[in-house]
Design a protein around this motif. Structure first.
Motif, short mmCIF file in Angstrom:
data_model
loop_
_atom_site.label_atom_id
_atom_site.label_comp_id
_atom_site.label_asym_id
_atom_site.label_seq_id
_atom_site.Cartn_x
_atom_site.Cartn_y
_atom_site.Cartn_z
N MET A 1 0.86 -1.20 0.00
CA MET A 1 0.00 0.00 0.00
C MET A 1 0.89 1.25 0.00
SD MET A 1 -3.31 0.94 0.74
CE MET A 1 -3.66 2.62 0.32
N THR B 1 0.91 5.63 -1.32
CA THR B 1 0.41 6.76 -2.10
C THR B 1 1.54 7.77 -2.28
OG1 THR B 1 -0.47 7.93 -0.16
CG2 THR B 1 -1.99 6.47 -1.33
N VAL C 1 0.09 13.66 -2.66
CA VAL C 1 -1.38 13.62 -2.54
C VAL C 1 -1.85 13.07 -1.19
CG1 VAL C 1 -1.55 13.25 -5.05
CG2 VAL C 1 -1.76 11.28 -3.51
N ARG C 2 -0.93 12.84 -0.28
CA ARG C 2 -1.32 12.24 1.01
C ARG C 2 -2.39 13.07 1.71
NH1 ARG C 2 3.95 9.59 2.53
NH2 ARG C 2 4.09 8.19 0.73
N GLY C 3 -3.29 12.38 2.34
CA GLY C 3 -4.34 13.05 3.10
C GLY C 3 -5.49 13.56 2.24
N GLY D 1 -7.30 11.41 0.11
CA GLY D 1 -8.31 10.39 -0.17
C GLY D 1 -7.89 9.27 -1.11
N GLY E 1 -5.60 6.91 -0.62
CA GLY E 1 -5.50 5.66 0.14
C GLY E 1 -6.88 5.10 0.45
N ARG E 2 -7.78 5.99 0.89
CA ARG E 2 -9.14 5.55 1.20
C ARG E 2 -9.81 4.96 -0.04
NH1 ARG E 2 -12.92 6.72 4.89
NH2 ARG E 2 -11.71 8.36 5.91
N ASP F 1 0.14 -6.80 7.48
CA ASP F 1 1.22 -6.39 8.37
C ASP F 1 1.37 -4.89 8.15
OD1 ASP F 1 1.71 -9.02 9.16
OD2 ASP F 1 3.27 -9.32 7.65
N PRO G 1 3.75 3.47 11.67
CA PRO G 1 3.30 4.84 11.36
C PRO G 1 2.04 4.88 10.48
CG PRO G 1 5.67 4.60 10.94
CD PRO G 1 5.13 3.22 11.19
N GLY H 1 -2.60 4.07 12.00
CA GLY H 1 -3.74 4.98 12.16
C GLY H 1 -4.57 5.09 10.90
N PHE H 2 -3.89 5.03 9.76
CA PHE H 2 -4.61 5.03 8.48
C PHE H 2 -5.52 3.81 8.38
CE2 PHE H 2 -4.58 3.05 4.23
CZ PHE H 2 -5.42 3.94 3.57
N TYR H 3 -4.95 2.63 8.67
CA TYR H 3 -5.76 1.41 8.56
C TYR H 3 -6.92 1.43 9.57
CZ TYR H 3 -2.13 -0.45 5.51
OH TYR H 3 -1.26 -0.64 4.46
N ARG I 1 -8.53 4.05 10.48
CA ARG I 1 -9.55 4.89 9.84
C ARG I 1 -10.32 4.10 8.79
NH1 ARG I 1 -11.04 9.32 12.10
NH2 ARG I 1 -11.52 10.36 10.15
N MET I 2 -9.66 3.08 8.22
CA MET I 2 -10.29 2.27 7.17
C MET I 2 -11.03 1.07 7.75
SD MET I 2 -9.53 3.98 4.53
CE MET I 2 -9.46 5.43 5.55
C1 COA Z 1 -0.48 5.15 4.69
C2 COA Z 1 -0.81 5.82 3.35
C3 COA Z 1 -1.03 4.74 2.29
C4 COA Z 1 -2.12 6.64 3.52
O1 COA Z 1 -2.47 7.15 2.26
P1 COA Z 1 -3.26 8.55 2.07
O2 COA Z 1 -3.41 8.74 0.60
O3 COA Z 1 -2.61 9.62 2.84
O4 COA Z 1 -4.65 8.19 2.73
P2 COA Z 1 -6.02 9.07 2.70
O5 COA Z 1 -5.72 10.47 2.28
O6 COA Z 1 -7.04 8.34 1.91
O7 COA Z 1 -6.42 9.06 4.24
C5 COA Z 1 -7.62 8.48 4.73
C6 COA Z 1 -7.78 8.89 6.19
O8 COA Z 1 -6.69 8.34 6.96
C7 COA Z 1 -5.97 9.38 7.61
N1 COA Z 1 -4.56 9.01 7.60
C8 COA Z 1 -3.76 8.90 6.53
N2 COA Z 1 -2.54 8.47 6.91
C9 COA Z 1 -2.60 8.33 8.25
C10 COA Z 1 -1.65 7.91 9.23
N3 COA Z 1 -0.41 7.55 8.87
N4 COA Z 1 -2.05 7.86 10.53
C11 COA Z 1 -3.32 8.23 10.89
N5 COA Z 1 -4.26 8.62 9.99
C12 COA Z 1 -3.89 8.67 8.69
C13 COA Z 1 -6.25 10.62 6.78
O9 COA Z 1 -6.07 11.79 7.54
C14 COA Z 1 -7.69 10.40 6.41
O10 COA Z 1 -8.50 10.71 7.49
P3 COA Z 1 -10.06 11.11 7.33
O11 COA Z 1 -10.80 9.81 7.43
O12 COA Z 1 -10.33 12.01 8.48
O13 COA Z 1 -10.24 11.78 6.02
C15 COA Z 1 0.31 6.80 2.91
O14 COA Z 1 0.57 7.70 3.96
C16 COA Z 1 1.62 6.12 2.54
O15 COA Z 1 1.82 5.71 1.38
N6 COA Z 1 2.57 6.03 3.50
C17 COA Z 1 3.91 5.52 3.25
C18 COA Z 1 3.91 4.05 2.90
C19 COA Z 1 3.26 3.19 3.96
O16 COA Z 1 3.54 3.29 5.14
N7 COA Z 1 2.37 2.31 3.48
C20 COA Z 1 1.71 1.35 4.32
C21 COA Z 1 2.60 0.16 4.46
S1 COA Z 1 1.90 -1.00 5.62
#
Ligand code: COA
Length: 152
Positions: free
Chosen positions: A74, A76, A80-82, A84, A86-87, A108, A112, A115-117, A119-120
């Motif tokens: 996964m 992004t 473009v982070r934040g 949408g 990833g969502r 896995d 860091p 928190g994103f997952y 939210r998902m």
């Molecule tokens: C993790 C990642 C894929 C998120 O992608 P993104 O495009 O920023 O995600 P989105 O913009 O769709 O975010 C969706 C929601 O999650 C939140 N969010 C995004 N990254 C977050 C994080 N690291 N921690 C907490 N919340 C997070 C956003 O604020 C957003 O919140 P909302 O529901 O209030 O709108 C991106 O930060 C990334 O590529 N990181 C580096 C690689 C990585 O760690 N990948 C995962 C490997 S396991």
């Protein structure tokens, strides 16, 4: 930002996967070419790939399931982070897996990104563990299908 998510070949996902997850190094993963593996890409209106993810059927190490799938790779584009992307990828993945009658999605997660997952709709199910050369991770999972809809 509006993105369109579509199923693509592995060659489409590798450049962003490499840049974001492997510091520009080799980014192929075992199973990438398996016929059951699905690669998704999120594109902007001008066709630029700004997000990628891979889904493949795999037993979950922490919870029994009838038809478990694993999420990997996964990433992004930092630009473009934040916004949408990833969502959109996870939502498209859920839809696609519902059509395949999957009942559990696990990963896995890099700590860091946990928190994103969350939210998902995923929850953490393990203590932190180290993945050599990458860093601390946690096991996370989310039910799919009827169970997934109930929890979201
Ligand atoms: C993790 C990642 C894929 C998120 O992608 P993104 O495009 O920023 O995600 P989105 O913009 O769709 O975010 C969706 C929601 O999650 C939140 N969010 C995004 N990254 C977050 C994080 N690291 N921690 C907490 N919340 C997070 C956003 O604020 C957003 O919140 P909302 O529901 O209030 O709108 C991106 O930060 C990334 O590529 N990181 C580096 C690689 C990585 O760690 N990948 C995962 C490997 S396991």
């Amino acid at each position: 930002m509006t993105v369109t998510v579509e199923e693509v070949g592995v060659d489409v996902v590798l450049p962003l996967r490499s840049a974001v997850l492997r510091d520009g190094g080799p980014a192929a993963m075992p199973g990438d070419d398996d016929p059951a593996t699905v690669h998704l890409a999120a594109r902007t209106a001008d066709g630029r790939v700004v997000g990628v993810v891979r889904l493949s059927p795999a037993p979950c190490p922490w919870q029994p399931a009838r038809a478990p799938w694993q999420l990997r790779g996964m990433a992004t584009d930092p630009a473009v982070r934040g916004t949408g992307a990833g969502r959109a990828l996870v939502a498209a993945g859920r839809e696609l897996l519902a059509a395949r009658d999957a009942d559990l999605l696990w990963c896995d997660a890099r700590v860091p990104a946990a928190g994103f997952y969350e939210r998902m709709g995923f929850r953490v199910v393990t203590a932190p563990f180290d993945v050599a050369g990458i860093g601390p991770h946690v096991g996370m999972l989310t039910p799919l299908g009827a169970g997934g809809r109930r929890s979201s």
